[in-house]
Design a protein around this motif. Sequence first.
Motif, PDB file in Angstrom:
ATOM      1  N   PRO A   3      48.950  18.276 -25.241  1.00  0.00           N
ATOM      2  CA  PRO A   3      48.733  17.457 -24.050  1.00  0.00           C
ATOM      3  C   PRO A   3      48.174  18.204 -22.847  1.00  0.00           C
ATOM      4  O   PRO A   3      47.443  17.628 -22.057  1.00  0.00           O
ATOM      5  CB  PRO A   3      50.118  16.895 -23.754  1.00  0.00           C
ATOM      6  CG  PRO A   3      51.067  17.869 -24.352  1.00  0.00           C
ATOM      7  CD  PRO A   3      50.376  18.432 -25.540  1.00  0.00           C
ATOM      8  N   LEU A   4      48.547  19.476 -22.646  1.00  0.00           N
ATOM      9  CA  LEU A   4      48.148  20.201 -21.446  1.00  0.00           C
ATOM     10  C   LEU A   4      47.642  21.594 -21.821  1.00  0.00           C
ATOM     11  O   LEU A   4      48.353  22.329 -22.529  1.00  0.00           O
ATOM     12  CB  LEU A   4      49.344  20.332 -20.497  1.00  0.00           C
ATOM     13  CG  LEU A   4      50.001  19.020 -20.047  1.00  0.00           C
ATOM     14  CD1 LEU A   4      51.291  19.305 -19.310  1.00  0.00           C
ATOM     15  CD2 LEU A   4      49.056  18.206 -19.194  1.00  0.00           C
ATOM     16  N   VAL A   5      46.468  21.960 -21.318  1.00  0.00           N
ATOM     17  CA  VAL A   5      45.889  23.269 -21.610  1.00  0.00           C
ATOM     18  C   VAL A   5      45.369  23.889 -20.325  1.00  0.00           C
ATOM     19  O   VAL A   5      44.422  23.361 -19.718  1.00  0.00           O
ATOM     20  CB  VAL A   5      44.753  23.163 -22.640  1.00  0.00           C
ATOM     21  CG1 VAL A   5      44.185  24.554 -22.917  1.00  0.00           C
ATOM     22  CG2 VAL A   5      45.231  22.515 -23.924  1.00  0.00           C
ATOM     23  N   GLU A   6      45.973  25.012 -19.911  1.00  0.00           N
ATOM     24  CA  GLU A   6      45.560  25.694 -18.694  1.00  0.00           C
ATOM     25  C   GLU A   6      44.433  26.686 -18.977  1.00  0.00           C
ATOM     26  O   GLU A   6      44.308  27.211 -20.086  1.00  0.00           O
ATOM     27  CB  GLU A   6      46.727  26.466 -18.055  1.00  0.00           C
ATOM     28  CG  GLU A   6      47.946  25.651 -17.717  1.00  0.00           C
ATOM     29  CD  GLU A   6      49.005  25.703 -18.795  1.00  0.00           C
ATOM     30  OE1 GLU A   6      50.189  25.485 -18.484  1.00  0.00           O
ATOM     31  OE2 GLU A   6      48.639  25.971 -19.959  1.00  0.00           O
ATOM     32  N   SER A   7      43.660  26.964 -17.936  1.00  0.00           N
ATOM     33  CA  SER A   7      42.635  28.000 -17.995  1.00  0.00           C
ATOM     34  C   SER A   7      42.358  28.475 -16.569  1.00  0.00           C
ATOM     35  O   SER A   7      42.785  27.836 -15.602  1.00  0.00           O
ATOM     36  CB  SER A   7      41.358  27.474 -18.640  1.00  0.00           C
ATOM     37  OG  SER A   7      40.828  26.389 -17.898  1.00  0.00           O
ATOM     38  N   GLY A   8      41.651  29.588 -16.467  1.00  0.00           N
ATOM     39  CA  GLY A   8      41.210  30.061 -15.160  1.00  0.00           C
ATOM     40  C   GLY A   8      41.985  31.238 -14.601  1.00  0.00           C
ATOM     41  O   GLY A   8      41.656  31.748 -13.527  1.00  0.00           O
ATOM     42  N   GLY A   9      43.003  31.682 -15.311  1.00  0.00           N
ATOM     43  CA  GLY A   9      43.743  32.835 -14.833  1.00  0.00           C
ATOM     44  C   GLY A   9      42.904  34.097 -14.918  1.00  0.00           C
ATOM     45  O   GLY A   9      41.823  34.115 -15.504  1.00  0.00           O
TER      46      GLY A   9
END
Length: 125
Positions: A3-9
């Motif tokens: 459901p949720l996928v982070e990126s950009g770190g």
Amino acid sequence: QVPLVESGGGSVQAGGSLRLSCAASRYHSNKYYMAWFRQAPGKEREGVAAIYAGDGNTGYADSVKGRFTISQDNAKNTLYLQMNMLKPEDTGIYYCARAGTPMRYPLRPDEYYSWGQGTQVTVSS
């Protein structure tokens, strides 16, 4: 479906900026909250910023007010966290989370039941 996928770190020097993104699966209504949390080594997970999809109202931890901005692109089902004037104490794993209503405390992690896998943010002095 995740459901949720982070990126950009990533790694930046103090005073720099980063923009985190969280790709979310479509929710069945607009009555939900999304938030960013962070966890530093040896510390508890803490709320950073939250947004209510229904009206766009936002809330921030005192430690990030004036530096971080949470926003949401409903058409893209994506949550953002713009982080400016980063400090070494902002270092940690950043997670996005989602929960429906009712919501009592939008910056408390135990209010949320859907979580991403996290993205590392490292700020050096």
